[in-house]
Structures are given as C-alpha cells and as structure tokens.
Motif scaffolding. Sequence first.
Motif, PDB file in Angstrom:
ATOM      1  N   ARG A  73       0.820  -1.229   0.000  1.00  0.00           N
ATOM      2  CA  ARG A  73       0.000   0.000   0.000  1.00  0.00           C
ATOM      3  C   ARG A  73       0.847   1.269   0.000  1.00  0.00           C
ATOM      4  O   ARG A  73       0.317   2.364  -0.192  1.00  0.00           O
ATOM      5  N   LEU A  74       2.141   1.159   0.273  1.00  0.00           N
ATOM      6  CA  LEU A  74       2.970   2.355   0.425  1.00  0.00           C
ATOM      7  C   LEU A  74       3.563   2.767  -0.918  1.00  0.00           C
ATOM      8  O   LEU A  74       4.151   1.947  -1.618  1.00  0.00           O
ATOM      9  N   GLU A  75       3.396   4.049  -1.233  1.00  0.00           N
ATOM     10  CA  GLU A  75       3.972   4.554  -2.492  1.00  0.00           C
ATOM     11  C   GLU A  75       5.395   5.029  -2.296  1.00  0.00           C
ATOM     12  O   GLU A  75       6.165   5.160  -3.239  1.00  0.00           O
ATOM     13  N   ARG A  76       5.739   5.341  -1.034  1.00  0.00           N
ATOM     14  CA  ARG A  76       7.101   5.783  -0.705  1.00  0.00           C
ATOM     15  C   ARG A  76       7.383   5.337   0.722  1.00  0.00           C
ATOM     16  O   ARG A  76       6.435   4.984   1.453  1.00  0.00           O
ATOM     17  N   PRO A  77       8.655   5.356   1.131  1.00  0.00           N
ATOM     18  CA  PRO A  77       8.967   4.931   2.512  1.00  0.00           C
ATOM     19  C   PRO A  77       8.167   5.762   3.518  1.00  0.00           C
ATOM     20  O   PRO A  77       8.017   6.971   3.359  1.00  0.00           O
TER      21      PRO A  77
END
Length: 213
Positions: free
Chosen positions: A39-43
Amino acid sequence: MILLHAFPLDGSMWGDLGTPIDYPGDGSLADWADLVASRLERPAVVGGLSMGGYAAFELWRRHPASVAGLLLADTRAEADGVEQRDARDRSAELVRRRGSAELFDQMAPRLFAPHPDPAVVAQARAIAARQPTQRMVAMLEALRDRADSTDLLGTITVPTVVVCGSHDAITPAAQGRAMAERIAGARFVEIPGAGHLSALEQPALFAAAMPAG
Ligand code: MLT
C-alpha cells in the motif's frame, strides 16, 4: 503516519492519530506486513501497538526499504513461549464458544491502567465486540505463530521511538526501555496514566511522543 492496531481491536482504535492499515482478516503477521508494503507509495514512518508492533517488525524484516521510521508501542520483540502459545489456543476456543466480547472482558483487567476511564474501556470493548469470530481466531493464530524478532533490533537503522504505558501489564515499561536500548539511537517514552492500550488511554501524550511523518 501509518498505524497498525493491537489485538483484539482494529484500526478504529487510532482515532485521528494517523492512517491505519488493518490486519487483513486472515494470514500471518508477515502477510499483514506484505499488505502494508504493497500500500505504500514511498517509505513511511510506521507505528504499531502490541500486535501492530509485531507486524512492524515483520515489515522491517521483509521490506526495510519501505520504512522511514518506526514507532514501537507497548510491544515486544520476543516470540510466544509454549505457555503463551497454549493460551492463544484456549483464547481461540473461548471466542468460538462465547464470542469476541467475552475474550475482551477476560483480557480487560490487563489492558488498562488501574481505575481506567469507563468511556475508554467501553470504546475498546465496542471495537473488540464487533470483530467477527474468524478474524479473532486468525489474529490469535498469527500472534501464536509469529517469529522472534530480537535479532532484528540491532539491525534497525531508521529513527525509532519506543513508547510504553507506565502501567502496561502485558509488555511492561521496563521491557520497553530495555528494547529501546538495543536499537541504535532509539528514544524511549513512558506514558503516565496508561496501561497496555496507551494510545487509547492517553491519546494526547501518545501523539506528543509520535515521531514526525
Ligand atoms: C495486543 O495488544 O496486541 C496483544 O496484547 C498482543 C499479545 O497478546 O501478545
């Protein structure tokens, strides 16, 4: 901040403290961590309370590049021992026979500080009571079968805050402090007037302890 909930609750326990990603309903804590990473687009800075903390360890183990920081609240790195594993099975049997609210009622004395706010207990009970039997049993199996994460502590390189309610009877503050000492640069914050479910009992103090992000 991405927030991972405690057992026997769901992401609604967090109120407006951040963005919850809930246990998917079945599978292991590693499966939950995989879902979070997907679900994460970036850290992201990821926080977990108790069971959510166990899942945060899995996220660090499996997807370290997804993690910009950690908040480990009222949790521990150790796996269940034999007695705890047996207790998980007994809890699952109780849920099957008597329902989710019954298990919450048995756990409640250990979830809060002495003389808790009845409204907070009622809020937590309502969340627990609406958890379907199958979800509760799956969470208990995931807790029972989780990996030991103690060896991970020394590998954590992202900014980390360890939080613990001063009256936590399940993952005591002394244990949280010792865990923080094993994570390079980690900050330890004890939350007064809170037991295990520190984010519910003292949300303002909990929010103040949360790392940015
Ligand atoms: C929790 O709050 O998630 C549970 O107490 C975790 C556990 O039972 O190990």
